[in-house]
Design an enzyme around this catalytic site. Structure first.
Site, PDB file in Angstrom:
ATOM      1  N   LYS A   1      24.419 -14.226 -21.502  1.00  0.00           N
ATOM      2  CA  LYS A   1      25.177 -13.434 -22.471  1.00  0.00           C
ATOM      3  C   LYS A   1      26.624 -13.267 -22.020  1.00  0.00           C
ATOM      4  CE  LYS A   1      25.822  -9.157 -22.730  1.00  0.00           C
ATOM      5  NZ  LYS A   1      25.873  -7.702 -22.775  1.00  0.00           N
TER       6      LYS A   1
ATOM      7  N   ASP B   1      23.623  -9.126 -27.560  1.00  0.00           N
ATOM      8  CA  ASP B   1      23.549  -7.842 -26.862  1.00  0.00           C
ATOM      9  C   ASP B   1      22.590  -6.938 -27.646  1.00  0.00           C
ATOM     10  OD1 ASP B   1      24.909  -7.064 -29.136  1.00  0.00           O
ATOM     11  OD2 ASP B   1      26.617  -6.172 -28.076  1.00  0.00           O
TER      12      ASP B   1
END
Length: 207
Positions: free
Chosen positions: A118, A136
């Site tokens: 991420k 997220d």
């Protein structure tokens, strides 16, 4: 498929080329901000970083940082103990393995301490405009509420979104973050104000 395309087009129309709310001046500041933002709000990170970057203005100064001193600058951030250790390890690795230049490809970024998929994707999205999706908590929640994914993990959710949307992923990622942060909130989502309400069948929907 038609519905997914509608969702994509509405996101891109509503959020015109959105960017992160993290404040940074260069690539070094960006990667530090993104690492600090894990499980922490952008607002909180933006309060921490001005003094942090005064103390450690570049990757070399961060690599040579004293751990307890660094902790004192970021102690209001969640998981600051781990993050302080990872920031120093990340900076040392950049200095030792990449001649002090933060790498701009996924594999090398993920080789750095504290940088998962991420974080790597967010850096590449914000710095390079790369066609990546990053998942997220906001993106995860939004994609599941909109029935774009039923995946159990952020990584698998990312795969679903990448397959569905294909392009403009950098803008769609940021649009979904902002949408999740301000409209499709975890508690008390603002469904009456939502531009996707007519396409949403979530059990969390509040009418």
């Amino acid at each position: 498929m038609e519905r997914n395309l509608q969702i994509k087009e509405l996101f891109l129309k509503k959020f015109d080329k959105p960017v992160t709310e993290l404040k940074f001046k260069n690539l070094y500041e960006l990667i530090v901000c993104v690492m600090l933002s894990a499980q922490c709000t952008d607002k909180r990170v933006n309060l921490i970083t001005p003094n942090l970057f005064k103390a450690y203005p570049d990757i070399k100064s961060l690599a040579n940082a004293n751990l307890s001193s660094l902790k004192s600058y970021i102690q209001s951030c969640s998981f600051f103990n781990n993050k302080a250790q990872n920031l120093i390890k990340m900076a040392k690795a950049v200095c030792e393995n990449f001649n002090g230049e933060i790498p701009l490809n996924e594999k090398d970024l993920k080789s750095l301490a504290g940088v998962g998929q991420k974080t790597a994707h967010v850096v590449l999205i914000e710095w390079c405009g790369a066609n990546f999706m990053a998942v997220d908590t906001h993106v995860f929640r939004v994609s599941h509420r909109l029935n774009l994914s039923k995946a159990k993990t952020p990584e698998a959710t990312e795969e679903d979104l990448t397959r569905i949307f294909k392009d403009n992923l950098n803008y769609l990622h940021q649009a979904m973050v902002l949408f999740g942060r301000y409209t499709c909130k975890a508690k008390k989502p603002l469904c009456k104000e939502c531009f996707l309400s007519h396409l949403c069948t979530s059990k969390d929907k509040e009418i």
